[in-house]
Design a protein around this motif. Structure first.
Motif, PDB file in Angstrom:
ATOM      1  N   SER A 238     -43.521  -0.988  61.172  1.00 45.98           N
ATOM      2  CA  SER A 238     -42.880  -1.132  62.642  1.00 45.98           C
ATOM      3  C   SER A 238     -43.321  -2.419  62.917  1.00 45.98           C
ATOM      4  CB  SER A 238     -43.442  -0.361  63.626  1.00 45.98           C
ATOM      5  OG  SER A 238     -45.142  -0.219  63.760  1.00 45.98           O
ATOM      6  N   VAL A 239     -42.680  -3.068  63.781  1.00 45.67           N
ATOM      7  CA  VAL A 239     -42.634  -4.629  64.222  1.00 45.67           C
ATOM      8  C   VAL A 239     -43.058  -4.674  65.605  1.00 45.67           C
ATOM      9  CG1 VAL A 239     -41.328  -5.437  62.311  1.00 45.67           C
ATOM     10  CG2 VAL A 239     -40.334  -5.034  64.644  1.00 45.67           C
ATOM     11  N   ARG A 240     -43.476  -5.455  65.784  1.00 47.92           N
ATOM     12  CA  ARG A 240     -43.937  -5.650  67.424  1.00 47.92           C
ATOM     13  C   ARG A 240     -43.540  -7.143  67.931  1.00 47.92           C
ATOM     14  NH1 ARG A 240     -49.945  -5.790  70.669  1.00 47.92           N
ATOM     15  NH2 ARG A 240     -49.024  -5.951  72.836  1.00 47.92           N
ATOM     16  N   LEU A 241     -42.826  -7.213  68.865  1.00 46.71           N
ATOM     17  CA  LEU A 241     -42.445  -8.436  69.401  1.00 46.71           C
ATOM     18  C   LEU A 241     -43.078  -9.175  70.294  1.00 46.71           C
ATOM     19  CD1 LEU A 241     -38.792  -6.855  69.997  1.00 46.71           C
ATOM     20  CD2 LEU A 241     -39.646  -8.205  67.870  1.00 46.71           C
ATOM     21  N   PHE A 242     -42.883 -10.464  70.598  1.00 47.83           N
ATOM     22  CA  PHE A 242     -43.688 -11.087  71.637  1.00 47.83           C
ATOM     23  C   PHE A 242     -42.894 -10.792  72.903  1.00 47.83           C
ATOM     24  CE2 PHE A 242     -44.483 -14.225  68.285  1.00 47.83           C
ATOM     25  CZ  PHE A 242     -45.793 -14.368  68.317  1.00 47.83           C
ATOM     26  N   PRO A 243     -43.761 -10.271  73.711  1.00 48.14           N
ATOM     27  CA  PRO A 243     -43.485  -9.565  74.984  1.00 48.14           C
ATOM     28  C   PRO A 243     -42.996 -10.474  76.193  1.00 48.14           C
ATOM     29  CG  PRO A 243     -45.698  -9.295  74.870  1.00 48.14           C
ATOM     30  CD  PRO A 243     -45.229 -10.205  73.628  1.00 48.14           C
ATOM     31  N   GLU A 244     -42.264 -10.121  77.342  1.00 54.47           N
ATOM     32  CA  GLU A 244     -42.268 -10.851  78.453  1.00 54.47           C
ATOM     33  C   GLU A 244     -41.492 -11.933  78.402  1.00 54.47           C
ATOM     34  OE1 GLU A 244     -45.521 -11.055  80.998  1.00 54.47           O
ATOM     35  OE2 GLU A 244     -46.469  -9.057  80.218  1.00 54.47           O
ATOM     36  N   LEU A 245     -41.814 -13.033  77.604  1.00 56.18           N
ATOM     37  CA  LEU A 245     -41.039 -14.372  77.668  1.00 56.18           C
ATOM     38  C   LEU A 245     -39.804 -14.219  77.112  1.00 56.18           C
ATOM     39  CD1 LEU A 245     -44.004 -16.891  76.803  1.00 56.18           C
ATOM     40  CD2 LEU A 245     -43.308 -15.977  78.986  1.00 56.18           C
ATOM     41  N   SER A 246     -39.352 -13.376  76.084  1.00 52.59           N
ATOM     42  CA  SER A 246     -38.166 -13.378  75.437  1.00 52.59           C
ATOM     43  C   SER A 246     -37.759 -11.975  75.073  1.00 52.59           C
ATOM     44  CB  SER A 246     -38.202 -14.130  74.267  1.00 52.59           C
ATOM     45  OG  SER A 246     -39.067 -13.806  73.288  1.00 52.59           O
ATOM     46  N   TYR A 247     -36.806 -11.480  74.572  1.00 48.27           N
ATOM     47  CA  TYR A 247     -36.402 -10.098  74.247  1.00 48.27           C
ATOM     48  C   TYR A 247     -35.287 -10.143  73.315  1.00 48.27           C
ATOM     49  CZ  TYR A 247     -32.511 -10.106  77.432  1.00 48.27           C
ATOM     50  OH  TYR A 247     -31.207 -10.392  78.124  1.00 48.27           O
TER      51      TYR A 247
ATOM     52  N   ARG B 211     -51.758 -21.681  87.476  1.00 46.69           N
ATOM     53  CA  ARG B 211     -52.089 -20.391  86.662  1.00 46.69           C
ATOM     54  C   ARG B 211     -52.696 -20.873  85.269  1.00 46.69           C
ATOM     55  NH1 ARG B 211     -51.420 -19.193  91.362  1.00 46.69           N
ATOM     56  NH2 ARG B 211     -50.084 -17.657  92.018  1.00 46.69           N
ATOM     57  N   ASN B 212     -53.269 -19.961  84.602  1.00 47.19           N
ATOM     58  CA  ASN B 212     -53.772 -20.364  83.374  1.00 47.19           C
ATOM     59  C   ASN B 212     -53.026 -19.712  82.286  1.00 47.19           C
ATOM     60  OD1 ASN B 212     -56.095 -21.852  84.490  1.00 47.19           O
ATOM     61  ND2 ASN B 212     -57.125 -20.019  84.889  1.00 47.19           N
ATOM     62  N   HIS B 213     -52.418 -18.256  82.294  1.00 51.34           N
ATOM     63  CA  HIS B 213     -51.916 -17.738  81.478  1.00 51.34           C
ATOM     64  C   HIS B 213     -50.306 -18.146  81.307  1.00 51.34           C
ATOM     65  CE1 HIS B 213     -50.652 -14.622  78.653  1.00 51.34           C
ATOM     66  NE2 HIS B 213     -51.906 -14.388  78.166  1.00 51.34           N
ATOM     67  N   PRO B 214     -49.689 -18.501  80.237  1.00 53.42           N
ATOM     68  CA  PRO B 214     -48.233 -18.682  79.970  1.00 53.42           C
ATOM     69  C   PRO B 214     -47.418 -17.803  80.688  1.00 53.42           C
ATOM     70  CG  PRO B 214     -49.476 -19.215  77.874  1.00 53.42           C
ATOM     71  CD  PRO B 214     -50.447 -18.649  78.871  1.00 53.42           C
ATOM     72  N   TYR B 215     -47.873 -16.156  80.486  1.00 51.50           N
ATOM     73  CA  TYR B 215     -46.975 -15.389  81.196  1.00 51.50           C
ATOM     74  C   TYR B 215     -47.083 -15.305  82.822  1.00 51.50           C
ATOM     75  CZ  TYR B 215     -47.262 -13.097  76.795  1.00 51.50           C
ATOM     76  OH  TYR B 215     -47.186 -12.829  75.312  1.00 51.50           O
ATOM     77  N   GLU B 216     -48.274 -15.990  83.517  1.00 46.61           N
ATOM     78  CA  GLU B 216     -48.011 -16.178  84.806  1.00 46.61           C
ATOM     79  C   GLU B 216     -47.575 -17.577  85.274  1.00 46.61           C
ATOM     80  OE1 GLU B 216     -52.318 -16.224  85.477  1.00 46.61           O
ATOM     81  OE2 GLU B 216     -52.224 -13.940  85.616  1.00 46.61           O
TER      82      GLU B 216
END
Length: 388
Positions: free
Chosen positions: A87-96, A239-244
């Motif tokens: 199974s593959v896990r994708l980079f979340p939140e920033l792209s889909y 902010r410090n985290h890219p998701y933020e």
């Protein structure tokens, strides 16, 4: 998988009880058989980890956020042993990735190769990793699994979108306000001159005629006056985290670009000010200069040491906002410095509009909004057409 582990552990404990109290070939065979399962699973997982191959590629490294681009990845089994569950896990939140749920499992027979072609969409402006992040391999018994990150991932360089606005709700009278007397944006001068009148802009003085007649002469102007609009943007990072911070910064850039395109498309000149290794200023008189400004905005970097209060102070000292009839600010927050400078600009006769990009409660700031200084809250995930 957790249930299977519990069942396996219970069976192993029963086999241990069996050899302890009963003995016999069957009990020992059952015990050693169960004891070998973790060893066989571990060897299998290590083998698959070393022999498994995945390839992925995007259509173009440079893309506009929200725009679909081709994306595919290939899972390959080049050995004589089947891979039970990959199974593959994708980079979340920033792209889909379209049509591919996270953690989807693939079974690969010996020599089989699975190609998945779809589209990838990046949500925010910036440079970040996209596509497959890591792979999870599960053994035949589905008791144990192994995760590992890909040795190399894909990075996309994502550019901000340009939103086409039909109107600006925050400044409904923008045209009438901008057509008032402006010292910055006026039509090209004709060849006639007149005597200087107190209050005329110094840059309109015709120096050759002044020298010839030994008194100040000012150019006459014909045609409709253009527009005096200034925009400033906060490039501080809070902010410090890219998701933020990426969603916030992306929304700020899209606000600036949407406003800029609205003015440029209507031939309403404006100046844009921001901090990037010092105060930077971009001037756009029409749609022809907009592309250059877009390229500059695409390369803007937000830093923690950028202070919008310092930016406004330098702009005020240089007189770059004093003559503007409309001053627009795009900010993360309204601190004392922003509040003070914008109140001062409004007191001097400018119409100030602050676009506050935030997801926090901004009711206190909205209560400070007035006719001369308007505050408009822009959520980070809002569609700009309905907000601006």
């Amino acid at each position: 998988m957790r249930t299977r582990r519990v069942i396996f552990l219970l069976l192993w404990m029963l086999s241990l009880v069996g050899i302890s109290f009963y003995g016999g070939a069957i009990s020992y065979g059952f015990f050693f058989g169960l004891s070998l399962i973790p060893v066989i699973s571990l060897i299998y997982l290590i083998f698959v980890h070393e022999r498994f191959r995945i390839y992925q590629e995007i259509g173009c490294r440079e893309v506009v956020c929200g725009q679909e681009m081709p994306y595919f990845f290939v899972l390959q089994n080049g050995d004589y042993c089947a891979f039970a569950s990959v199974s593959v896990r994708l980079f979340p939140e920033l792209s889909y990735v379209e049509q591919l749920p996270d953690d989807r499992e693939f079974e690969l027979l010996p020599g089989e190769r699975c190609t998945f072609e779809t589209n990838l969409v990046c949500r925010y402006r910036g440079e970040y990793e996209v596509g497959v992040k890591e792979v999870r391999i599960t053994d035949f018994f589905r008791i144990f699994s192994l995760r590992y990150k890909l040795p190399s991932t894909i990075k996309a360089l994502v550019l901000p979108r340009v939103i086409h606005l039909g109107n600006i709700n925050g400044i409904p009278e923008v045209v009438s306000l901008a057509k008032r007397d402006s010292l910055f944006w006026q039509s090209e001068p004709d060849v006639t001159v007149r005597d200087y009148i107190a209050g005329d802009a110094l840059k309109q003085i015709h120096w050759k005629a002044t020298a010839r007649e030994q008194k100040l002469k000012t150019r006459n102007r014909i045609g409709e006056e253009k527009y005096g609009i200034s925009i400033f943007m906060d490039t501080g990072r809070y902010r410090n985290h890219p998701y933020e911070y990426l969603p916030l910064e992306n929304q700020m850039l899209e606000v600036v670009l949407a406003l800029g395109f609205f003015f440029a498309e209507r031939q309403m000149p404006f100046s844009l000010h921001w901090e990037q290794n010092g105060v930077q200023t971009g001037t756009v008189e029409g749609i022809a200069q907009y592309e250059a400004l877009y390229q500059q905005m695409s390369r803007v970097i937000f830093w923690e040491d950028h202070d919008v209060g310092n930016l406004l102070g330098q702009l005020a000292e240089g007189g770059k906002l004093a003559d503007s009839k409309i001053v627009i600010g795009v900010v993360h927050e309204i601190d004392d410095a922003v509040d003070g400078w914008t109140q001062q600009l409004a007191a001097c006769g400018a119409t100030v509009v602050l676009y506050l990009v935030t997801d926090e409660n901004a009711e206190d700031f909205l209560r400070q909004s007035s006719t001369r200084r308007r505050i408009i809250v822009v959520p980070t995930d809002a569609e700009l057409e309905g907000v601006l």
